[in-house]
Design a protein around this motif. Structure first.
Motif, PDB file in Angstrom:
ATOM      1  N   PHE A  71      -7.709 -61.676  59.176  1.00 16.84           N
ATOM      2  CA  PHE A  71      -8.118 -60.571  59.321  1.00 16.84           C
ATOM      3  C   PHE A  71      -9.084 -60.160  58.395  1.00 16.84           C
ATOM      4  O   PHE A  71      -9.797 -58.849  58.199  1.00 16.84           O
ATOM      5  CB  PHE A  71      -6.880 -59.681  59.111  1.00 16.84           C
ATOM      6  CG  PHE A  71      -6.958 -58.251  59.813  1.00 16.84           C
ATOM      7  CD1 PHE A  71      -7.228 -58.056  60.995  1.00 16.84           C
ATOM      8  CD2 PHE A  71      -7.061 -57.039  58.701  1.00 16.84           C
ATOM      9  CE1 PHE A  71      -7.263 -56.675  61.308  1.00 16.84           C
ATOM     10  CE2 PHE A  71      -7.217 -55.981  59.130  1.00 16.84           C
ATOM     11  CZ  PHE A  71      -7.269 -55.583  60.624  1.00 16.84           C
ATOM     12  N   LEU A  73      -8.782 -59.894  55.200  1.00 12.46           N
ATOM     13  CA  LEU A  73      -8.264 -59.086  54.113  1.00 12.46           C
ATOM     14  C   LEU A  73      -8.574 -59.652  52.585  1.00 12.46           C
ATOM     15  O   LEU A  73      -8.298 -58.979  51.484  1.00 12.46           O
ATOM     16  CB  LEU A  73      -6.745 -59.158  54.159  1.00 12.46           C
ATOM     17  CG  LEU A  73      -6.391 -57.848  55.406  1.00 12.46           C
ATOM     18  CD1 LEU A  73      -4.916 -57.949  55.610  1.00 12.46           C
ATOM     19  CD2 LEU A  73      -7.123 -56.590  55.112  1.00 12.46           C
ATOM     20  N   ARG A 100     -14.359 -55.175  52.012  1.00 17.77           N
ATOM     21  CA  ARG A 100     -13.588 -55.182  53.013  1.00 17.77           C
ATOM     22  C   ARG A 100     -13.657 -56.736  53.764  1.00 17.77           C
ATOM     23  O   ARG A 100     -14.322 -56.881  54.773  1.00 17.77           O
ATOM     24  CB  ARG A 100     -13.859 -54.051  54.178  1.00 17.77           C
ATOM     25  CG  ARG A 100     -12.538 -54.344  55.228  1.00 17.77           C
ATOM     26  CD  ARG A 100     -12.780 -53.220  56.331  1.00 17.77           C
ATOM     27  NE  ARG A 100     -14.111 -53.173  57.185  1.00 17.77           N
ATOM     28  CZ  ARG A 100     -14.364 -52.390  57.962  1.00 17.77           C
ATOM     29  NH1 ARG A 100     -13.678 -51.233  58.124  1.00 17.77           N
ATOM     30  NH2 ARG A 100     -15.370 -52.222  58.423  1.00 17.77           N
ATOM     31  N   TYR A 103     -16.846 -60.572  55.478  1.00 20.58           N
ATOM     32  CA  TYR A 103     -17.749 -60.436  56.401  1.00 20.58           C
ATOM     33  C   TYR A 103     -19.305 -60.364  55.757  1.00 20.58           C
ATOM     34  O   TYR A 103     -19.552 -59.326  55.108  1.00 20.58           O
ATOM     35  CB  TYR A 103     -17.580 -59.076  57.351  1.00 20.58           C
ATOM     36  CG  TYR A 103     -16.085 -59.215  58.151  1.00 20.58           C
ATOM     37  CD1 TYR A 103     -15.979 -59.964  59.085  1.00 20.58           C
ATOM     38  CD2 TYR A 103     -15.285 -58.438  57.225  1.00 20.58           C
ATOM     39  CE1 TYR A 103     -14.936 -60.054  59.672  1.00 20.58           C
ATOM     40  CE2 TYR A 103     -14.081 -58.470  57.799  1.00 20.58           C
ATOM     41  CZ  TYR A 103     -13.937 -59.179  59.299  1.00 20.58           C
ATOM     42  OH  TYR A 103     -12.464 -59.228  59.950  1.00 20.58           O
ATOM     43  N   GLU A 193     -26.649 -47.961  49.018  1.00 18.31           N
ATOM     44  CA  GLU A 193     -25.869 -48.157  50.086  1.00 18.31           C
ATOM     45  C   GLU A 193     -26.415 -49.424  50.615  1.00 18.31           C
ATOM     46  O   GLU A 193     -27.289 -49.971  50.626  1.00 18.31           O
ATOM     47  CB  GLU A 193     -26.212 -47.355  51.318  1.00 18.31           C
ATOM     48  CG  GLU A 193     -25.421 -47.504  52.700  1.00 18.31           C
ATOM     49  CD  GLU A 193     -25.769 -46.243  53.823  1.00 18.31           C
ATOM     50  OE1 GLU A 193     -25.356 -45.547  53.745  1.00 18.31           O
ATOM     51  OE2 GLU A 193     -26.672 -46.577  54.452  1.00 18.31           O
ATOM     52  N   GLU A 197     -21.314 -54.490  57.422  1.00 17.13           N
ATOM     53  CA  GLU A 197     -20.735 -53.553  58.448  1.00 17.13           C
ATOM     54  C   GLU A 197     -19.844 -52.491  57.897  1.00 17.13           C
ATOM     55  O   GLU A 197     -19.843 -51.424  58.799  1.00 17.13           O
ATOM     56  CB  GLU A 197     -19.541 -54.546  59.122  1.00 17.13           C
ATOM     57  CG  GLU A 197     -18.073 -54.512  58.443  1.00 17.13           C
ATOM     58  CD  GLU A 197     -18.038 -55.020  57.228  1.00 17.13           C
ATOM     59  OE1 GLU A 197     -18.671 -55.850  56.704  1.00 17.13           O
ATOM     60  OE2 GLU A 197     -16.881 -54.731  56.601  1.00 17.13           O
ATOM     61  N   VAL A 198     -19.595 -52.218  56.820  1.00 19.98           N
ATOM     62  CA  VAL A 198     -18.839 -50.869  56.437  1.00 19.98           C
ATOM     63  C   VAL A 198     -19.847 -50.118  55.555  1.00 19.98           C
ATOM     64  O   VAL A 198     -19.368 -49.182  54.988  1.00 19.98           O
ATOM     65  CB  VAL A 198     -17.713 -51.350  55.589  1.00 19.98           C
ATOM     66  CG1 VAL A 198     -17.939 -52.098  54.127  1.00 19.98           C
ATOM     67  CG2 VAL A 198     -16.597 -49.990  55.356  1.00 19.98           C
ATOM     68  N   LYS A 199     -21.041 -50.685  55.302  1.00 20.83           N
ATOM     69  CA  LYS A 199     -22.168 -50.061  54.701  1.00 20.83           C
ATOM     70  C   LYS A 199     -21.647 -49.335  53.273  1.00 20.83           C
ATOM     71  O   LYS A 199     -21.711 -48.179  53.082  1.00 20.83           O
ATOM     72  CB  LYS A 199     -22.540 -48.690  55.583  1.00 20.83           C
ATOM     73  CG  LYS A 199     -23.096 -49.273  57.005  1.00 20.83           C
ATOM     74  CD  LYS A 199     -24.571 -48.882  57.336  1.00 20.83           C
ATOM     75  CE  LYS A 199     -25.015 -49.562  58.583  1.00 20.83           C
ATOM     76  NZ  LYS A 199     -24.227 -50.697  59.151  1.00 20.83           N
ATOM     77  N   THR A 201     -20.984 -48.254  49.791  1.00 19.68           N
ATOM     78  CA  THR A 201     -22.024 -47.189  49.089  1.00 19.68           C
ATOM     79  C   THR A 201     -21.259 -46.894  47.608  1.00 19.68           C
ATOM     80  O   THR A 201     -20.234 -46.297  47.695  1.00 19.68           O
ATOM     81  CB  THR A 201     -22.122 -45.997  50.084  1.00 19.68           C
ATOM     82  OG1 THR A 201     -22.646 -46.287  51.241  1.00 19.68           O
ATOM     83  CG2 THR A 201     -23.293 -44.948  49.245  1.00 19.68           C
ATOM     84  N   THR A 260     -18.448 -41.446  47.231  1.00 14.88           N
ATOM     85  CA  THR A 260     -18.255 -42.238  48.313  1.00 14.88           C
ATOM     86  C   THR A 260     -16.925 -42.775  48.637  1.00 14.88           C
ATOM     87  O   THR A 260     -16.078 -42.692  47.441  1.00 14.88           O
ATOM     88  CB  THR A 260     -19.307 -43.321  48.135  1.00 14.88           C
ATOM     89  OG1 THR A 260     -18.901 -44.161  47.059  1.00 14.88           O
ATOM     90  CG2 THR A 260     -20.625 -42.767  47.911  1.00 14.88           C
ATOM     91  N   TYR A 261     -16.664 -43.541  49.425  1.00 12.31           N
ATOM     92  CA  TYR A 261     -15.663 -44.233  49.623  1.00 12.31           C
ATOM     93  C   TYR A 261     -15.223 -45.150  48.656  1.00 12.31           C
ATOM     94  O   TYR A 261     -14.110 -45.248  48.035  1.00 12.31           O
ATOM     95  CB  TYR A 261     -15.442 -44.970  51.121  1.00 12.31           C
ATOM     96  CG  TYR A 261     -14.218 -45.531  51.250  1.00 12.31           C
ATOM     97  CD1 TYR A 261     -13.051 -45.063  51.887  1.00 12.31           C
ATOM     98  CD2 TYR A 261     -14.300 -47.147  51.192  1.00 12.31           C
ATOM     99  CE1 TYR A 261     -11.519 -45.677  51.817  1.00 12.31           C
ATOM    100  CE2 TYR A 261     -13.083 -47.673  51.482  1.00 12.31           C
ATOM    101  CZ  TYR A 261     -11.767 -47.409  51.676  1.00 12.31           C
ATOM    102  OH  TYR A 261     -10.678 -47.649  52.028  1.00 12.31           O
ATOM    103  N   TYR A 264     -14.112 -43.324  45.330  1.00 10.42           N
ATOM    104  CA  TYR A 264     -12.774 -42.934  45.880  1.00 10.42           C
ATOM    105  C   TYR A 264     -11.674 -43.859  45.495  1.00 10.42           C
ATOM    106  O   TYR A 264     -10.792 -43.610  44.922  1.00 10.42           O
ATOM    107  CB  TYR A 264     -12.695 -42.242  47.189  1.00 10.42           C
ATOM    108  CG  TYR A 264     -11.253 -42.620  47.911  1.00 10.42           C
ATOM    109  CD1 TYR A 264     -10.200 -41.591  47.589  1.00 10.42           C
ATOM    110  CD2 TYR A 264     -10.908 -43.748  48.567  1.00 10.42           C
ATOM    111  CE1 TYR A 264      -8.842 -41.866  48.142  1.00 10.42           C
ATOM    112  CE2 TYR A 264      -9.631 -44.079  48.966  1.00 10.42           C
ATOM    113  CZ  TYR A 264      -8.707 -43.081  48.681  1.00 10.42           C
ATOM    114  OH  TYR A 264      -7.333 -43.356  49.210  1.00 10.42           O
ATOM    115  N   GLY A 265     -12.005 -45.139  45.837  1.00  9.37           N
ATOM    116  CA  GLY A 265     -11.215 -46.471  45.606  1.00  9.37           C
ATOM    117  C   GLY A 265     -10.880 -46.559  44.266  1.00  9.37           C
ATOM    118  O   GLY A 265      -9.976 -46.991  43.965  1.00  9.37           O
ATOM    119  N   HIS A 266     -11.969 -46.204  43.286  1.00 13.96           N
ATOM    120  CA  HIS A 266     -11.655 -46.120  42.029  1.00 13.96           C
ATOM    121  C   HIS A 266     -11.400 -45.075  41.184  1.00 13.96           C
ATOM    122  O   HIS A 266     -11.469 -44.913  40.092  1.00 13.96           O
ATOM    123  CB  HIS A 266     -12.975 -47.000  41.439  1.00 13.96           C
ATOM    124  CG  HIS A 266     -13.064 -48.504  41.669  1.00 13.96           C
ATOM    125  ND1 HIS A 266     -13.069 -49.442  40.797  1.00 13.96           N
ATOM    126  CD2 HIS A 266     -12.589 -49.202  42.808  1.00 13.96           C
ATOM    127  CE1 HIS A 266     -13.130 -50.719  41.285  1.00 13.96           C
ATOM    128  NE2 HIS A 266     -13.031 -50.379  42.668  1.00 13.96           N
TER     129      HIS A 266
END
Lengths: 412, 186
Positions: A71, A73, A100, A103, A193, A197-199, A201, A260-261, A264-266
């Protein structure tokens, strides 16, 4: 031309046959200096070299499950820094982290472009060829993941400290490109960016973008490796890993923190965690002797390790062999560079008794690498099992050399 | 414009000034098509959101078709991260709900942005704007942020009040050579 090539092939083939004959061991030179085995020649080896098959240092997935799982992961792969010499991490062993899974885009550099737009006078697109026309810089820089820290469970230094690596990066200063596009004075942030695949940023303050960030197309003398962002990677020296955007394709100048995402994660809830989670503090670790290694006997050894800081160049490294009671200044191998791994050494004669080895560094801002206890004391927090250093953990790692010469993580 | 700046540069050089070159005249102007296709980011306050609309009811069906395989029924139990907040009681701090984008994110447009750029795995960029609005509405609804029939679009999504909107620590204002934390010796 074709004839020439075929003659060369024949020569290589004959050489290989000769080497093969020697490998069978029928003949050995009288003075005993002829190797008994040869590496079989091939066009591939002539074209692009390989390390000796006796060299076994490999990266390891950080945490479970092993990488790459179906997957995708597993997001982090750690460098065996106990095997490293000097300050450059070989490109093939540089740690890898992705937003992610694993990839890795397979990008044709001739089709790749970097676009700079947003709050600029003239949006611009650059091909690789364009970027290589600009004045270039070549600098040593480390990249370190937020999760790199001493831990109770780590059996080797790969597990505790393997998510940092240092390479020689070549490219164009981002300030050069932003000026080329005519960035507006009111732009206070950029977002960078990637093309994967998940771009992925990240938001970067304009002051850092203009200070020393660079758009790298080169790594350790050749093109940036795919796992590191081929063909372009943004280097944001001293900032935690996720800011160093790989497969860079777009930079937009904006007037506020974009959250950005990745950002946000941090995110953190508390101001101290947020402030200390931004850049990497002064940090060092002894790579030899380190946990999992074995000293064969008492006697002379050179203690060796790496020091680095997001605050600039390392100014001082001290080493203790008695658990922190006495400290000695280590020597630098080469000249410390800003936001780069710095190699330090200290001669040591081991008397065969249990020894606790520690290193601590000081950077050009005068900041000193702390113990966990010092950090806890600063914040008035007790050191219980749940305690963790706020933000990026730059605390001191202790190794315990047992009387049988085996080396262990003193926190385990 | 660019020719003019190059001309002035040449004049400066001939004048014997040791000025650093300001621009180099390298690079090309991106086409409108490239700008539009690449400029996909959405600001936390919703700048960049396209036209389109969707609600949670529409989102249920799209989620079943395109998301359940990885995220699981009810957005829980798949190989991919869960998307439903943890059940931690009525008075919990929203951070205790877990690292779940559609509840922890201080701004709802960030959810739209990430679904649009990164989902579904392996088919990124295939969702229509309506589908992304509907999925965003569905995830906000199952996490108790908006009612089932609330329509999300470029006007309404930025107005959704996320529980963490004022419950996060801003990064310090970066200056070269600054202390990581004022007064911190380490």
């Amino acid at each position: 031309m074709a004839k020439k090539l075929s003659n060369r092939r024949k020569f290589l083939k004959n050489s290989a046959a000769l080497a093969g004959g020697l490998a069978a061991g029928a003949t050995q030179s009288a003075n005993g200096q002829m190797p008994e085995k040869y590496i079989k020649g091939s066009d591939d080896l002539v074209a692009y070299g390989q390390r000796s098959s006796f060299e076994t240092a490999v990266r390891e997935s950080h945490g479970r499950p092993h990488s790459p799982d179906a997957f995708g992961l597993v997001k982090h792969v750690a460098t065996p820094i106990q095997e490293s010499v000097g300050v450059i991490t070989p490109s093939a062993l540089h740690y890898v982290a992705t937003t992610r899974g694993h990839y890795v885009p397979d990008i044709d550099p001739n089709a790749h472009q970097l676009m700079i737009h947003g709050m600029v006078d003239r949006p611009l697109s650059f091909t690789l060829q364009d970027l290589k026309r600009f004045p270039s810089v070549t600098r040593l820089h480390f990249v370190e993941c937020a999760a790199n820290r001493p831990s109770i469970g780590a059996k080797t230094i790969t597990e505790s400290h393997g998510l940092t690596s240092c390479a020689e990066w070549t490219g164009v200063l981002l300030s050069t490109l932003l000026k080329e596009a005519g960035v507006k004075g009111s732009a206070s942030w950029i977002i960078a960016e990637g093309a994967e695949e998940v771009k992925g940023t990240s938001s970067i303050p304009m002051a850092k973008a203009m200070e020393d960030s660079l758009v790298a197309y080169g790594m350790n003398g050749e093109a940036v490796r795919p796992q590191q962002g081929y063909p372009l990677r943004l280097m944001v020296p001293g900032f935690e890993g996720i800011f160093n955007v790989k497969w860079l394709r777009r930079i937009k100048a904006v007037d506020k923190y974009w959250m950005t995402y990745n950002d946000y994660g941090h995110l953190r809830q508390n101001d101290v965690d947020a402030a200390l989670g931004y850049t990497i503090g002064p940090k060092s670790v002894i790579t030899f002797p380190s946990s999992g290694q074995q000293l064969p006997d008492k006697g002379f050894y050179e203690i060796s390790g790496l020091a680095w800081s997001g605050g600039g160049a390392i100014r001082r490294v001290e080493v203790s062999t008695d658990g922190g009671k006495k400290w000695k200044d280590a020597q630098f191998v080469g000249t410390p560079q800003r936001m780069a791994h710095t190699r330090f050494t200290l001669p040591w004669t081991w008397d065969g008794s249990e020894s606790m080895l520690l290193s601590r560094c000081t950077d050009e801002l005068g900041k000193v690498q702390p113990t966990r206890v010092q950090v806890a004391k600063f914040f008035g927090i007790p050191v219980d099992p749940s305690y963790r250093v706020p933000g990026r953990d730059n605390s001191i790692q202790t190794w315990r050399v047992a009387s049988d010469g085996s080396v262990h993580n003193a926190y385990s | 414009m660019r020719i003019l700046s190059l001309l002035s540069l040449v004049m400066l050089l001939h004048g014997g000034f040791a000025h650093a070159q300001s621009t180099f005249g390298i690079g090309s102007t991106p086409s409108e098509a490239q700008l539009n296709a690449w400029d996909i980011d959405i600001s936390p306050t919703g700048e960049g959101l396209p036209s389109g609309r969707g609600n949670a009811k529409e989102g249920v069906e799209i989620f079943a078709n395109k998301c359940i395989a990885c995220h699981g029924n009810e957005a829980v139990g798949g190989l991919a991260p869960r998307l439903l907040k943890a059940d931690v009681g009525p008075n919990a701090d929203p951070w205790e709900f877990g690292k779940i984008l559609p509840i922890r994110s201080p701004y709802a447009p960030t959810i739209w942005d990430f679904i649009n750029r990164g989902m579904p795995l392996g088919q990124e960029g295939t969702l229509s704007a309506n589908e992304v609005y509907a999925l965003t509405a569905y995830l906000l609804n199952i996490n108790g942020v908006i009612p089932e029939d609330a329509v999300m679009d470029a006007q309404s999504l930025p107005k959704v009040k996320m529980p963490n909107v004022e419950n996060w620590a801003p990064l310090p204002d970066y200056k070269p050579g600054m202390d990581r934390l004022e007064g911190y010796p380490y």
